[in-house]
Design a protein around this motif. Structure first.
Motif, PDB file in Angstrom:
ATOM      1  N   GLY A  32       0.818  -1.207   0.000  1.00 55.59           N
ATOM      2  CA  GLY A  32       0.000   0.000   0.000  1.00 55.59           C
ATOM      3  C   GLY A  32       0.851   1.255   0.000  1.00 55.59           C
ATOM      4  O   GLY A  32       2.063   1.219  -0.193  1.00 55.59           O
ATOM      5  N   LYS A  33       0.181   2.402   0.227  1.00 57.65           N
ATOM      6  CA  LYS A  33       0.846   3.701   0.206  1.00 57.65           C
ATOM      7  C   LYS A  33       1.172   4.143   1.630  1.00 57.65           C
ATOM      8  O   LYS A  33       0.351   4.024   2.533  1.00 57.65           O
ATOM      9  CB  LYS A  33      -0.042   4.761  -0.437  1.00 57.65           C
ATOM     10  N   TRP A  34       2.377   4.702   1.782  1.00 66.20           N
ATOM     11  CA  TRP A  34       2.863   5.178   3.073  1.00 66.20           C
ATOM     12  C   TRP A  34       3.415   6.594   2.915  1.00 66.20           C
ATOM     13  O   TRP A  34       4.295   6.828   2.112  1.00 66.20           O
ATOM     14  CB  TRP A  34       3.967   4.262   3.597  1.00 66.20           C
ATOM     15  N   GLU A  55       5.025   3.716  -2.146  1.00 61.99           N
ATOM     16  CA  GLU A  55       3.999   2.699  -2.369  1.00 61.99           C
ATOM     17  C   GLU A  55       4.679   1.370  -2.665  1.00 61.99           C
ATOM     18  O   GLU A  55       5.528   1.281  -3.553  1.00 61.99           O
ATOM     19  CB  GLU A  55       3.080   3.092  -3.524  1.00 61.99           C
ATOM     20  N   ASP A  99      -1.510   1.856  11.946  1.00 65.64           N
ATOM     21  CA  ASP A  99      -1.338   2.441  10.610  1.00 65.64           C
ATOM     22  C   ASP A  99      -0.037   3.221  10.481  1.00 65.64           C
ATOM     23  O   ASP A  99       0.070   4.136   9.665  1.00 65.64           O
ATOM     24  CB  ASP A  99      -2.527   3.351  10.276  1.00 65.64           C
ATOM     25  N   LYS A 118       3.072   6.966   7.713  1.00 68.56           N
ATOM     26  CA  LYS A 118       1.672   6.737   8.049  1.00 68.56           C
ATOM     27  C   LYS A 118       0.972   6.189   6.820  1.00 68.56           C
ATOM     28  O   LYS A 118       1.175   6.695   5.709  1.00 68.56           O
ATOM     29  CB  LYS A 118       1.023   8.063   8.471  1.00 68.56           C
ATOM     30  N   ARG A 119       0.146   5.158   7.015  1.00 69.88           N
ATOM     31  CA  ARG A 119      -0.569   4.561   5.877  1.00 69.88           C
ATOM     32  C   ARG A 119      -1.569   5.544   5.309  1.00 69.88           C
ATOM     33  O   ARG A 119      -2.308   6.208   6.025  1.00 69.88           O
ATOM     34  CB  ARG A 119      -1.295   3.287   6.330  1.00 69.88           C
ATOM     35  N   LYS A 121      -4.883   5.906   3.166  1.00 68.69           N
ATOM     36  CA  LYS A 121      -6.023   5.056   2.804  1.00 68.69           C
ATOM     37  C   LYS A 121      -6.759   5.622   1.627  1.00 68.69           C
ATOM     38  O   LYS A 121      -6.734   6.738   1.305  1.00 68.69           O
ATOM     39  CB  LYS A 121      -6.973   4.901   3.989  1.00 68.69           C
TER      40      LYS A 121
END
Length: 121
Positions: A32-34, A55, A99, A118-119, A121
């Motif tokens: 995922g994206k961070w 990502e 997260d 931080k993730r 969303k």
């Protein structure tokens, strides 16, 4: 009485095994994206001009994009046998808190040993 005790023990065992939290492997947790939120040896907020997101995709592709310039760098990442993340030739230990992700340099002498993300969303 023995049957009743055995039934209670079986029920307790079943409940204890079914209530355990599923541990998510780092290989899945990182996907995922961070967004970069800080760095340091402890926690220091990132300067306002230094913001980016990373990502991690399932096919071992790592995307790094700067917010200010829009430039995107595409690299490969992989997991070493010892469980450490290798991205761009640098080895990191990954620690996940809900997260938030903390990447610690493993084989480097850096002024700031940890990066925090931080993730998104």
């Amino acid at each position: 009485m023995k049957t009743r005790s055995a039934l209670i023990l079986l029920l307790l065992f079943t409940l204890s095994t079914s209530c355990k939290d599923e541990d998510i492997s780092p290989q899945k947790a990182i996907l995922g994206k961070w967004e970069f939120i800080g760095l340091g040896n402890g926690r220091i907020e990132a300067p306002s001009g230094v913001k980016w997101y990373d990502e991690y995709l399932e096919d071992s592709v790592f995307l790094h994009q700067q917010y200010t310039t829009g430039n995107m760098v595409v690299e490969k990442y992989f997991w070493e046998n010892n469980g450490f993340l290798n991205s761009g030739g640098t080895t990191y230990k990954c620690v996940f808190y809900n997260d938030t992700m903390q990447l610690d340099y493993v084989h480097a002498n850096a002024i700031f040993m940890s990066s925090f993300f931080k993730r998104i969303k």
